[in-house]
Design an enzyme around this catalytic site. Sequence first.
Site, PDB file in Angstrom:
ATOM      1  N   ASP A 153       5.086  -3.928   4.892  1.00 34.82           N
ATOM      2  CA  ASP A 153       5.797  -5.138   4.527  1.00 34.82           C
ATOM      3  C   ASP A 153       7.399  -4.899   5.011  1.00 34.82           C
ATOM      4  OD1 ASP A 153       3.601  -6.021   3.624  1.00 34.82           O
ATOM      5  OD2 ASP A 153       3.922  -5.801   1.502  1.00 34.82           O
TER       6      ASP A 153
HETATM    7  N1  URA Z   1       0.794  -2.543   0.122  1.00 35.63           N
HETATM    8  C1  URA Z   1       1.748  -3.595   0.008  1.00 35.63           C
HETATM    9  O1  URA Z   1       1.806  -4.370  -0.891  1.00 35.63           O
HETATM   10  N2  URA Z   1       2.740  -3.521   1.108  1.00 35.63           N
HETATM   11  C2  URA Z   1       2.903  -2.295   1.902  1.00 35.63           C
HETATM   12  O2  URA Z   1       3.966  -2.764   2.637  1.00 35.63           O
HETATM   13  C3  URA Z   1       2.041  -1.564   2.096  1.00 35.63           C
HETATM   14  C4  URA Z   1       0.930  -1.418   1.031  1.00 35.63           C
END
Ligand code: URA
Length: 242
Positions: A106
């Site tokens: 993310d």
């Molecule tokens: N899980 C998440 O919630 N976000 C990420 O970026 C990676 C794994």
Amino acid sequence: MEKIRLQKYLASCGVASRRKCEELITNGDITVNGSVAQLGMSIDPDYDKVVYRGRVIKEKNKKIYIMMYKPLDCLTTAEDDHGRQTVIDIISRDISDRVFPVGRLDKNTEGLLLLTNDGEFSNRIIHPKYKIPKTYLALVGGGVPSPKDISALRRGVLLEDGLTQPAKIDIEKINPNGSSVVKITITEGKKRQVRRMFEFINHPVIELKRISVGKVNLGNLPYGKWRHLRPEEIKSLLNNQR
Ligand code: URA
């Protein structure tokens, strides 16, 4: 990658025979990183830019494997319509090879991201059937998760897109302000999975950092920097060593 003699590199890229390549170097026809090359010099094909007659000399079909410390606010996409920084912008400052991110993190997640031009390698890391462990440190709010919540996460919780596979969970640190740091290892990569798992037990993630994929650790790679994976790291991921 290891350093190799320039004439050997040129020959392996199909420029000419090794003898002829020595002549090209002696005649001043080859530049390395903008300077005229000298016979006897060695180069690192991963980092050095070798040019002959205005053309960058590259090994054909060379597979590239990179690890990056993805910074916050940087997108795991090749391009962004709104001109925001992407992980590819960071790589292409240094090399011209085309690579793509292996899975995604993310925008507000930092840490270890792999990039490659090898589709098969990428599939092995991403596909849940290979069960490559991905480990995160999550700073979570709402006090310390109870033993009941922790064992629910360990067993698997039902998210809107299905039950999560068994996870490893350890409480690493309890902060005086009520937040805690939890280490979580999962072997799949549903969208926003770690955040949604902690939302499920009412302990929202405040900060998230990926620290390893398989046996490859972020280690002391500086924030926002990248490097090529070492041959043993590539091998360990392909052999799914944990
Ligand atoms: N899980 C998440 O919630 N976000 C990420 O970026 C990676 C794994």
